[in-house]
Enzyme design. Structure first.
Site, PDB file in Angstrom:
ATOM      1  N   CYS A  73      41.092  -2.644  32.566  1.00  0.00           N
ATOM      2  CA  CYS A  73      41.275  -2.866  31.119  1.00  0.00           C
ATOM      3  C   CYS A  73      40.037  -3.588  30.584  1.00  0.00           C
ATOM      4  O   CYS A  73      39.522  -4.514  31.226  1.00  0.00           O
ATOM      5  CB  CYS A  73      42.536  -3.674  30.846  1.00  0.00           C
ATOM      6  SG  CYS A  73      44.011  -2.877  31.504  1.00  0.00           S
ATOM      7  N   CYS A 110      39.936  -7.707  29.893  1.00  0.00           N
ATOM      8  CA  CYS A 110      40.575  -8.610  30.855  1.00  0.00           C
ATOM      9  C   CYS A 110      39.590  -9.079  31.930  1.00  0.00           C
ATOM     10  O   CYS A 110      38.909  -8.257  32.558  1.00  0.00           O
ATOM     11  CB  CYS A 110      41.748  -7.864  31.502  1.00  0.00           C
ATOM     12  SG  CYS A 110      42.498  -8.736  32.881  1.00  0.00           S
ATOM     13  N   GLU A 153      44.718 -16.734  41.804  1.00  0.00           N
ATOM     14  CA  GLU A 153      45.124 -17.883  40.997  1.00  0.00           C
ATOM     15  C   GLU A 153      46.595 -17.832  40.598  1.00  0.00           C
ATOM     16  O   GLU A 153      47.173 -16.763  40.463  1.00  0.00           O
ATOM     17  CB  GLU A 153      44.264 -17.931  39.722  1.00  0.00           C
ATOM     18  CG  GLU A 153      42.795 -18.139  40.046  1.00  0.00           C
ATOM     19  CD  GLU A 153      41.908 -18.251  38.815  1.00  0.00           C
ATOM     20  OE1 GLU A 153      41.122 -19.203  38.747  1.00  0.00           O
ATOM     21  OE2 GLU A 153      42.010 -17.404  37.919  1.00  0.00           O
ATOM     22  N   LEU A 157      51.334  -2.812  25.862  1.00  0.00           N
ATOM     23  CA  LEU A 157      51.091  -1.596  25.076  1.00  0.00           C
ATOM     24  C   LEU A 157      49.737  -1.696  24.359  1.00  0.00           C
ATOM     25  O   LEU A 157      48.886  -0.842  24.500  1.00  0.00           O
ATOM     26  CB  LEU A 157      52.225  -1.371  24.073  1.00  0.00           C
ATOM     27  CG  LEU A 157      52.138  -0.046  23.310  1.00  0.00           C
ATOM     28  CD1 LEU A 157      52.376   1.136  24.224  1.00  0.00           C
ATOM     29  CD2 LEU A 157      53.115  -0.011  22.139  1.00  0.00           C
ATOM     30  N   HIS A 158      49.595  -2.720  23.556  1.00  0.00           N
ATOM     31  CA  HIS A 158      48.322  -3.063  22.904  1.00  0.00           C
ATOM     32  C   HIS A 158      47.839  -2.112  21.819  1.00  0.00           C
ATOM     33  O   HIS A 158      46.944  -2.461  21.064  1.00  0.00           O
ATOM     34  CB  HIS A 158      47.202  -3.295  23.920  1.00  0.00           C
ATOM     35  CG  HIS A 158      47.521  -4.318  24.983  1.00  0.00           C
ATOM     36  ND1 HIS A 158      48.482  -5.302  24.818  1.00  0.00           N
ATOM     37  CD2 HIS A 158      47.017  -4.511  26.224  1.00  0.00           C
ATOM     38  CE1 HIS A 158      48.546  -6.042  25.914  1.00  0.00           C
ATOM     39  NE2 HIS A 158      47.677  -5.589  26.775  1.00  0.00           N
ATOM     40  N   CYS A 190      42.084  -6.608  40.295  1.00  0.00           N
ATOM     41  CA  CYS A 190      42.915  -5.525  39.744  1.00  0.00           C
ATOM     42  C   CYS A 190      42.047  -4.290  39.553  1.00  0.00           C
ATOM     43  O   CYS A 190      40.932  -4.396  39.043  1.00  0.00           O
ATOM     44  CB  CYS A 190      43.513  -5.941  38.403  1.00  0.00           C
ATOM     45  SG  CYS A 190      44.568  -4.654  37.686  1.00  0.00           S
ATOM     46  N   CYS A 246      46.325 -16.166  29.481  1.00  0.00           N
ATOM     47  CA  CYS A 246      46.490 -14.750  29.790  1.00  0.00           C
ATOM     48  C   CYS A 246      45.154 -14.016  29.799  1.00  0.00           C
ATOM     49  O   CYS A 246      44.386 -14.107  28.843  1.00  0.00           O
ATOM     50  CB  CYS A 246      47.356 -14.115  28.707  1.00  0.00           C
ATOM     51  SG  CYS A 246      48.901 -13.552  29.325  1.00  0.00           S
ATOM     52  N   CYS A 281      53.147 -18.676  36.319  1.00  0.00           N
ATOM     53  CA  CYS A 281      52.530 -17.352  36.227  1.00  0.00           C
ATOM     54  C   CYS A 281      51.846 -17.082  37.566  1.00  0.00           C
ATOM     55  O   CYS A 281      51.007 -17.872  37.998  1.00  0.00           O
ATOM     56  CB  CYS A 281      51.520 -17.399  35.080  1.00  0.00           C
ATOM     57  SG  CYS A 281      50.554 -15.906  34.902  1.00  0.00           S
TER      58      CYS A 281
HETATM   59  N1  SAH Z   1      48.592  -6.187  35.015  1.00  0.00           N
HETATM   60  C1  SAH Z   1      49.709  -6.585  34.253  1.00  0.00           C
HETATM   61  C2  SAH Z   1      50.027  -8.060  34.361  1.00  0.00           C
HETATM   62  C3  SAH Z   1      48.871  -9.026  34.393  1.00  0.00           C
HETATM   63  S1  SAH Z   1      47.986  -9.188  32.873  1.00  0.00           S
HETATM   64  C4  SAH Z   1      49.540  -6.162  32.802  1.00  0.00           C
HETATM   65  O1  SAH Z   1      48.440  -5.764  32.432  1.00  0.00           O
HETATM   66  O2  SAH Z   1      50.519  -6.184  32.078  1.00  0.00           O
HETATM   67  C5  SAH Z   1      49.141 -10.130  31.883  1.00  0.00           C
HETATM   68  C6  SAH Z   1      48.962  -9.947  30.384  1.00  0.00           C
HETATM   69  O3  SAH Z   1      47.724 -10.540  29.942  1.00  0.00           O
HETATM   70  C7  SAH Z   1      48.906  -8.487  29.953  1.00  0.00           C
HETATM   71  O4  SAH Z   1      49.736  -8.272  28.831  1.00  0.00           O
HETATM   72  C8  SAH Z   1      47.447  -8.323  29.603  1.00  0.00           C
HETATM   73  O5  SAH Z   1      47.232  -7.243  28.721  1.00  0.00           O
HETATM   74  C9  SAH Z   1      47.128  -9.669  29.007  1.00  0.00           C
HETATM   75  N2  SAH Z   1      45.692  -9.950  28.874  1.00  0.00           N
HETATM   76  C10 SAH Z   1      44.690  -9.514  29.666  1.00  0.00           C
HETATM   77  N3  SAH Z   1      43.502  -9.967  29.216  1.00  0.00           N
HETATM   78  C11 SAH Z   1      43.760 -10.705  28.119  1.00  0.00           C
HETATM   79  C12 SAH Z   1      42.949 -11.476  27.220  1.00  0.00           C
HETATM   80  N4  SAH Z   1      41.633 -11.539  27.366  1.00  0.00           N
HETATM   81  N5  SAH Z   1      43.558 -12.126  26.202  1.00  0.00           N
HETATM   82  C13 SAH Z   1      44.911 -12.075  26.062  1.00  0.00           C
HETATM   83  N6  SAH Z   1      45.728 -11.399  26.881  1.00  0.00           N
HETATM   84  C14 SAH Z   1      45.163 -10.707  27.907  1.00  0.00           C
HETATM   85 FE1  SF4 Z   2      44.802  -5.368  35.512  1.00  0.00          FE
HETATM   86 FE2  SF4 Z   2      44.012  -7.068  33.631  1.00  0.00          FE
HETATM   87 FE3  SF4 Z   2      44.663  -4.562  32.991  1.00  0.00          FE
HETATM   88 FE4  SF4 Z   2      46.610  -6.260  33.744  1.00  0.00          FE
HETATM   89  S1  SF4 Z   2      45.309  -6.430  31.929  1.00  0.00           S
HETATM   90  S2  SF4 Z   2      46.298  -4.139  34.424  1.00  0.00           S
HETATM   91  S3  SF4 Z   2      45.468  -7.505  35.257  1.00  0.00           S
HETATM   92  S4  SF4 Z   2      42.939  -5.173  34.284  1.00  0.00           S
END
Ligand code: SAH
Ligand code: SF4
Length: 357
Positions: free
Chosen positions: A117, A120, A93, A214-215, A113, A333, A106
């Site tokens: 995480c 996500c 996408e 970072l989170h 992936c 996101c 984007c």
């Molecule tokens: N893999 C890379 C880039 C793609 S994800 C990364 O993780 O940075 C892009 C952003 O979306 C990242 O900051 C990720 O942590 C955030 N993201 C993923 N799932 C999300 C969700 N459910 N709500 C808000 N942000 C989210």
């Molecule tokens: Fe992969 Fe989603 Fe983690 Fe980004 S946030 S590294 S897309 S699993």
């Protein structure tokens, strides 16, 4: 897959070589590059100033774009999301984000992936494959074809971890700059925090923007959210980002997803402020976009987001908040998963494919 190779993903000298091999003058290759990268043409028929003979020769051996369109959705707030594929089962996408003052997009760097995480949607669907530089660039060009306004900004925040696909991503960044004409400063790569690759990216010396997801500044919380933290912890990851800043001179961004009562607490705001003290950076807050992770994660209230932000700012931290859009078409996101059949299934939904010539 298309039976012919595509031209998107090749630099002008290679396009010149292709037309010369077909018996034409090198400047035709430069014209071809202009049509592909500056005018986002999707077929050779859209290039009237190329001789018909050359267009026919090209069409016999090549396609312009490797992408096929599977679905096109528009949200109530004018965000457009494309579900694309390459003639096979794997869909990915990309999203067009028009703002008053600029248009951004984007794009995805992988189909799925592997980083896992726990918040996500992409991560929950597993991993299929890396995208090529051509497939990455073609997403930008497809989206550019949807709007008369110029897309000036690109974020690598779609599906996938860009630094796991570093070579193709670097080539795509170079094409977006050298061929499409975008400023490197308007290109943002977001990473989960792969330390060796952050260091390798720094050696390329591209003045792009690097964002770290970072989170949490606390290892126990971050490991719960992001398995990568078991390999490289907060201290190692932040050290790599500081070195990236020193090597490139670019201010870095911290992406900070906020999950209710998990990583939005006062002690984590304070630890974060302490961690980043002395390094020029921006903290970008992203309230959790709801995805059914099975973990019970919730989006925090406005008050909690405000309190977290205020605490950071009281320590002099530069804070922005992500304006989330496209919720009604799952384009925000973390929501990109190629969702159409099952929850996180990424199989191609359409038997009637729109084929880009
Ligand atoms: N893999 C890379 C880039 C793609 S994800 C990364 O993780 O940075 C892009 C952003 O979306 C990242 O900051 C990720 O942590 C955030 N993201 C993923 N799932 C999300 C969700 N459910 N709500 C808000 N942000 C989210
Ligand atoms: Fe992969 Fe989603 Fe983690 Fe980004 S946030 S590294 S897309 S699993």
């Amino acid at each position: 897959m298309a039976d012919r190779p595509s031209l998107i993903g090749r630099f002008t000298p290679e396009l010149e070589q292709i037309v010369v091999e077909l018996g034409h003058k090198p400047f035709r290759g430069r014209q071809l590059a202009k049509w592909i990268y500056e005018k986002a043409a999707k077929s050779f028929d859209e290039m009237p100033d190329l001789p018909k003979a050359l267009r026919d020769q090209l069409a016999e051996q090549y396609v312009v774009s490797p992408l096929y369109l599977s679905q096109h959705k528009t949200s109530s707030d004018q965000v457009e999301k494309l579900l694309v594929h390459n003639g096979d089962e794997q869909v990915y996408e990309c999203v067009l984000l028009p703002y008053k003052d600029r248009v951004s997009c984007c794009i995805s760097s992988q189909v799925g992936c592997p980083m896992g995480c726990t918040f996500c949607a992409t991560g929950m669907g597993g991993f299929d494959r890396n995208l090529t530089a051509g497939e990455i660039t073609a997403q930008y060009l497809w989206l550019q074809g949807l709007t008369p306004r110029r897309i000036s900004h690109v974020v690598f925040m779609g599906m996938g971890e860009p630094l796991l696909n570093l070579n193709e991503v670097v080539t795509a960044l170079k094409i977006l700059h050298e061929e499409v004409g975008l400023s490197y400063r308007h290109l943002t790569v977001s990473t989960v925090g792969l330390v060796p690759q952050i260091r390798e990216l720094a050696t390329h010396q591209l003045p792009i923007h690097l964002a770290l997801s970072l989170h949490s500044p606390h290892d126990d919380v971050r490991s719960r959210l992001m398995p990568v933290n078991n390999k490289w912890d907060v201290a190692e990851t932040w050290a790599a980002m500081k070195d990236y800043h020193k090597a490139t001179g670019r201010k870095v961004t911290i992406e900070y997803l906020l999950i209710n009562e998990l990583n939005d607490t006062a002690d984590q705001a304070q630890s974060l402020a302490k961690l980043i003290q002395g390094t020029p950076c921006v903290v970008n807050l992203i309230p959790f976009n709801w995805v059914d992770t099975g973990n019970g994660f919730q989006r925090p209230s406005r008050e909690r987001v405000r309190a977290f932000r205020a605490l950071l700012e009281s320590h002099g931290v530069n804070v922005t908040e992500r304006v989330e859009r496209g919720h009604d078409i799952a384009a925000a996101c973390g929501q990109l998963a190629g969702q159409h059949q099952g929850r996180f299934a990424r199989r191609n939904p359409s038997s009637q494919l729109t084929v880009i010539p």
